[in-house]
Design an enzyme around this catalytic site. Sequence first.
Site, PDB file in Angstrom:
ATOM      1  N   GLU A   1       0.837  -1.190   0.000  1.00  0.00           N
ATOM      2  CA  GLU A   1       0.000   0.000   0.000  1.00  0.00           C
ATOM      3  C   GLU A   1       0.878   1.248   0.000  1.00  0.00           C
ATOM      4  OE1 GLU A   1      -3.878  -1.896   2.274  1.00  0.00           O
ATOM      5  OE2 GLU A   1      -2.627  -0.465   3.347  1.00  0.00           O
TER       6      GLU A   1
ATOM      7  N   HIS B   1      -8.957   9.821   3.921  1.00  0.00           N
ATOM      8  CA  HIS B   1      -8.631   8.765   2.959  1.00  0.00           C
ATOM      9  C   HIS B   1      -8.877   9.321   1.564  1.00  0.00           C
ATOM     10  CE1 HIS B   1      -8.426   4.958   0.879  1.00  0.00           C
ATOM     11  NE2 HIS B   1      -8.012   4.395   1.991  1.00  0.00           N
TER      12      HIS B   1
ATOM     13  N   ARG C   1      -0.970   8.931   2.188  1.00  0.00           N
ATOM     14  CA  ARG C   1      -2.361   9.356   2.040  1.00  0.00           C
ATOM     15  C   ARG C   1      -2.552  10.872   2.076  1.00  0.00           C
ATOM     16  NH1 ARG C   1      -5.410   4.824   5.836  1.00  0.00           N
ATOM     17  NH2 ARG C   1      -5.171   3.099   4.369  1.00  0.00           N
TER      18      ARG C   1
ATOM     19  N   HIS D   1     -11.134   9.889   7.610  1.00  0.00           N
ATOM     20  CA  HIS D   1     -10.929   8.443   7.729  1.00  0.00           C
ATOM     21  C   HIS D   1     -10.353   8.006   9.074  1.00  0.00           C
ATOM     22  CE1 HIS D   1     -10.193   4.369   6.433  1.00  0.00           C
ATOM     23  NE2 HIS D   1      -8.891   4.484   6.568  1.00  0.00           N
TER      24      HIS D   1
ATOM     25  N   ARG E   1      -0.701   8.774   9.483  1.00  0.00           N
ATOM     26  CA  ARG E   1      -0.637   7.329   9.666  1.00  0.00           C
ATOM     27  C   ARG E   1      -0.264   6.618   8.367  1.00  0.00           C
ATOM     28  NH1 ARG E   1      -4.274   2.982   8.908  1.00  0.00           N
ATOM     29  NH2 ARG E   1      -5.924   4.403   8.252  1.00  0.00           N
TER      30      ARG E   1
END
Length: 529
Positions: free
Chosen positions: A116, A241, A287, A348, A383
């Site tokens: 990811e 997100h 992100r 998110h 994060r």
Amino acid sequence: MQSSHFDTLVIGSGLAGLTLALNLAETQRVALVTKRTLIDSASAGAQGGIAAVLSIEDSLEAHIQDTLIAGAGLCDETMTHYIVEQGPRAVRWLIERGVNFTRDAQNETGYHLTREGGHSMRRIIHSDDATGRVVQLTLTEQAVQHPNITILEHHIAIDLITSEKLSLHTQGSNHCYGAYVLDILAGEVYTIAARNTVLATGGAGKVYLYTTNPDVATGDGIAMGWRAGCRVANMEFVQFHPTCLYHPHAKSFLITEAVRGEGGLLKLPDGERFMPQHDERAELAPRDIVARAIDFEMKKRGLDCVFLDISHQPADFLIRHFPTIYNRCLELGIDITREPIPVVPAAHYTCGGIVIDRRGRTDIDNLYAVGETAHTGLHGANRLASNSLLECLVISLSAAQDIMDRPAVPAQSLPNWDESRVTDADEEVVISHNWDELRRFMWNYVGIVRTNKRLQRAQHRIRLLSEEIDEYYSNFRVTSDLLELRNLVCTSDLIVRSAMLRHESRGLHYSRDYSETLPRATDTVLLKS
């Protein structure tokens, strides 16, 4: 009024709460309180997976470095090392519990590992694209069957019961003795006494108009901890997100980061890619960068959404790896094997929260916080993908061990909830109106891009709402809607106050008035006066 006593009271039933409850139940009587049903949590909606070093091609140092880079200089390095190092053991605990992760005979681990954004290696263990749900269902079934776990569904915690509130003298420290809990269906308030209390209520995504979070994510644990006297840190860092499905009939449906990890490309309506112009890592950038890039392109061009295209991959590959996304999109008339997915950013993850140590301990004796409710320092200013379930597992296992190792404290006689001076509310429309107003101005003024003026406007409205809600709370019987709104307003205030204190742009906090990043990274820590 009924009262009960347990060894440990766990408030929240996501991965953090379930992990802790199952570990403690071997030797303790545990009460597990959840606002709806056990399966209603943000954990259940986690699609991507759990980041952990499982392959011989990977290394702990690589995972640590990826986390530190994504965290934009604000990660607690000691805590980051601890959580990453404990990751493999935590994943093994889930496997031993019977969680069915996706297999891959070609991988030396025996499991399929995906990649990811922000990760330098494939290290995300998953169960297709429904990891959270599979883990949640597995642990929920075991919790339901455990004789030492009392499950209280459709119950919401009102406030913690502490020695300070009871005016008890405890040698200078504040102790937690349990909580007042509302039975939502019966309308009764119960006193639950416990030797240890754990806040595992998740984050505060419902502060915002658009979010991937479930309706239960109203910042309850953070607000209760703050009111009780806990320090709260880094609340300005709310992760948006980048890819939430944009469709009028799709409520909060997340398109996992793994879609970009497996080759998905972000495009404008004319089919042109735009991420390479924003970051050299393109679609695999962290992100915060991807979300800001999408926000920039949408505002610049007046777009309602952008598009995530993975249709160039073989159809059988997509159906096999992303069955949940494939089927949900197909229900809405979108065939991801043939056409791109319309997406927008949405709130998110709450990176900040109640300050804890690696054992989950808060500033209040016998009070713990785990999961998204807590601030460990792992996430820093942003994060890293799939580090959240990792943190849930590691800290919950650590907190459970700490609770079991500590000597039992004497049971405390607690007063019942006092409703003698309140009445039933006459106009509950006030609550729904204020809820809607709060979420709209938080989205408009405290979103992906911020300014001093926007924050000041938000703070002014929060002050007015707080006064109105405090008056309402003082005069009328509590309801779940009132309690959630009260907690959302409290959490919104913490987010705005933290954002106003940060005079720079870092990670998830981007300010037009302070666009530069300061050379020294410091946490924003709030302490209740």
